[in-house]
Design a protein around this motif. Structure first.
Motif, PDB file in Angstrom:
ATOM      1  N   LEU A 181      40.044 -14.786  -0.331  1.00 15.72           N
ATOM      2  CA  LEU A 181      40.964 -13.879   0.357  1.00 15.72           C
ATOM      3  C   LEU A 181      42.390 -14.398   0.197  1.00 15.72           C
ATOM      4  O   LEU A 181      42.668 -15.565   0.475  1.00 15.72           O
ATOM      5  N   GLY A 183      45.735 -13.502   1.909  1.00 16.62           N
ATOM      6  CA  GLY A 183      46.429 -12.744   2.946  1.00 16.62           C
ATOM      7  C   GLY A 183      47.933 -12.864   2.748  1.00 16.62           C
ATOM      8  O   GLY A 183      48.612 -13.591   3.456  1.00 16.62           O
ATOM      9  N   THR A 216      49.329  -8.930   4.989  1.00 17.94           N
ATOM     10  CA  THR A 216      49.405  -9.307   6.409  1.00 17.94           C
ATOM     11  C   THR A 216      50.804  -9.077   6.973  1.00 17.94           C
ATOM     12  O   THR A 216      50.987  -9.153   8.194  1.00 17.94           O
ATOM     13  N   ARG A 224      44.765 -12.009  11.491  1.00 14.78           N
ATOM     14  CA  ARG A 224      43.478 -12.130  12.179  1.00 14.78           C
ATOM     15  C   ARG A 224      42.630 -10.883  11.965  1.00 14.78           C
ATOM     16  O   ARG A 224      41.428 -10.971  11.672  1.00 14.78           O
ATOM     17  N   THR A 227      41.447 -10.697   8.267  1.00 16.39           N
ATOM     18  CA  THR A 227      40.390 -11.671   7.980  1.00 16.39           C
ATOM     19  C   THR A 227      39.082 -11.258   8.619  1.00 16.39           C
ATOM     20  O   THR A 227      38.004 -11.384   8.011  1.00 16.39           O
ATOM     21  N   THR A 230      37.668  -8.571   6.519  1.00 14.76           N
ATOM     22  CA  THR A 230      37.216  -9.111   5.232  1.00 14.76           C
ATOM     23  C   THR A 230      35.897  -9.846   5.381  1.00 14.76           C
ATOM     24  O   THR A 230      34.991  -9.714   4.532  1.00 14.76           O
ATOM     25  N   ALA A 240      40.053 -18.835   1.613  1.00 12.48           N
ATOM     26  CA  ALA A 240      41.133 -17.983   2.112  1.00 12.48           C
ATOM     27  C   ALA A 240      42.451 -18.711   1.948  1.00 12.48           C
ATOM     28  O   ALA A 240      42.526 -19.936   2.093  1.00 12.48           O
ATOM     29  N   ILE A 251      44.168 -16.343  10.316  1.00 15.81           N
ATOM     30  CA  ILE A 251      42.964 -16.486   9.476  1.00 15.81           C
ATOM     31  C   ILE A 251      41.967 -17.436  10.122  1.00 15.81           C
ATOM     32  O   ILE A 251      40.767 -17.143  10.210  1.00 15.81           O
TER      33      ILE A 251
END
Length: 375
Positions: A181, A183, A216, A224, A227, A230, A240, A251
């Protein structure tokens, strides 16, 4: 050419009342309200102490930005200036208005950490007309020419964070593969955009790594939520990344809420990398929560910007180009180059790891142990 610290031998300001981060935020708001009064005895282009140094901050809700403002204030007061700041709360229009209002006060110098990297031309023209030294910290501008910029190799920081993830995936699977991930932050910021580009470029070299790109906008709450969504979609997420510690907090909170926050070396650990090197990031590393933090130095930003504007620009001297050396900073050496947007010092990123996490020159260690700040 090597450029030594322009005011070498001067240490950090001592004897100031130590305040925590919460008090700092409240104090900054009061300073912003009283800025016009305190700026009345300043003077545009002042070549000596006695005026007011002003800072148009992008926001005070991030510890990083609060410490950057603290560094500018401490260095200004150390050199004999008063200090005034504003908080744009990440609103670019508000920040432009703040900067123009600060210039009306005829300060000794103006420093800006831009919300938006573009459209600073009118502010720069006004500063030039009034012979007020104009500096940029943290986020470089993309239009106009500042008297001095001190920033960070954001693209390289993104590359280094991605390489740490690759290292973790190799340790987990024996080869770089898995789900990651990213972000990423608001792309209106040239800094966050460059970090994303560097991160993406490295991971694009590994076809078996699936990068899940999620915006984000730099907000912890959004990070948050992103995540959490996800992890619901990809419960087998391997890693991440966030381009700032503030995003990483969101996260980590989401990973923990899913019961997936495992320390390094334990089965099920999600590899996490971040950029900034705040005190909390160092603690996350010590606790095994994150795998790497790439550090940038807001203390150096603030101190060096004030030094260059007062020691060179305000005195009608050219900013010295070439290698800049100051061993009080962990990174020690940087380069000042003449760019389309003005003389620019680029501070090199580095990874905080086992061998340097306790170094007293880490800005996070300095502000907590020497300045008494708490995050």
């Amino acid at each position: 050419m090597k450029v030594q610290h322009p005011v070498s031998g001067q240490g950090f300001a001592r004897g100031r009342r130590i305040v925590g981060a919460v008090s700092l935020l409240l104090g900054a708001s009061l300073v912003a309200l009283t800025g016009c009064a305190s700026g009345s005895d300043g003077g545009g282009g002042s070549q000596s102490s006695g005026g007011t140094g002003v800072f148009a901050n992008k926001g005070m809700d991030y510890f990083f930005f609060a410490m950057q403002s603290e560094a500018i204030q401490r260095k200004s007061e150390e050199l004999g200036y008063k200090f005034s700041t504003t908080d744009a709360k990440h609103d670019s229009s508000q920040q432009f208005n703040d900067a123009k209002s600060l210039l009306v006060q005829k300060p000794a110098f103006l420093i800006v950490d831009p919300v938006d990297s573009a459209a600073w031309g009118p502010v720069i023209e006004q500063a030039n007309r009034d012979k007020i030294p104009f500096g940029i910290v943290d986020t470089p501008i993309t239009t106009g020419r500042a008297d001095f910029q001190v920033a960070f190799d954001n693209r390289l920081a993104g590359e280094m964070a991605a390489e740490e993830i690759v290292k973790g995936l190799k340790a987990k699977y024996g080869e770089p593969k898995g789900k990651v991930l990213n972000g990423y932050g608001a792309l209106s910021s040239s800094a966050w955009k460059a970090r994303k580009e560097g991160f993406d470029e490295v991971l694009a070299q590994y076809p078996d790594v699936q990068v899940i790109e999620r915006p984000t906008e730099g907000a912890e709450t959004t990070a948050r939520q992103v995540t959490d969504a996800t992890l619901s979609e990809h419960p087998d997420l391997d890693a991440a990344h966030a381009p700032s510690d503030s995003i990483t907090r969101g996260i980590i909170t989401a990973i923990k809420s899913k019961g997936k926050l495992k320390p390094r070396g334990e089965d099920g650990h999600i590899i996490i990398t971040t950029i900034d090197g705040e005190p909390q990031a160092l603690n996350w590393y010590r606790e095994g929560i994150i795998d790497a933090s790439v550090s940038q130095d807001p203390v150096a930003y603030g101190q060096i910007a004030v030094e260059m504007l007062t020691e060179y620009v305000a005195k009608g001297k050219d900013i010295p180009l070439g290698e800049y050396v100051d061993e009080k900073y962990y990174w020690e050496t940087a380069v000042i180059e003449d760019t389309a947007n003005g003389p620019t010092m680029t501070i090199p990123p580095y990874v905080i790891a086992e061998d340097n996490v306790e170094d007293s020159r880490q800005w996070a260690n300095l502000v907590t142990t020497e300045w008494g700040q708490k995050q």
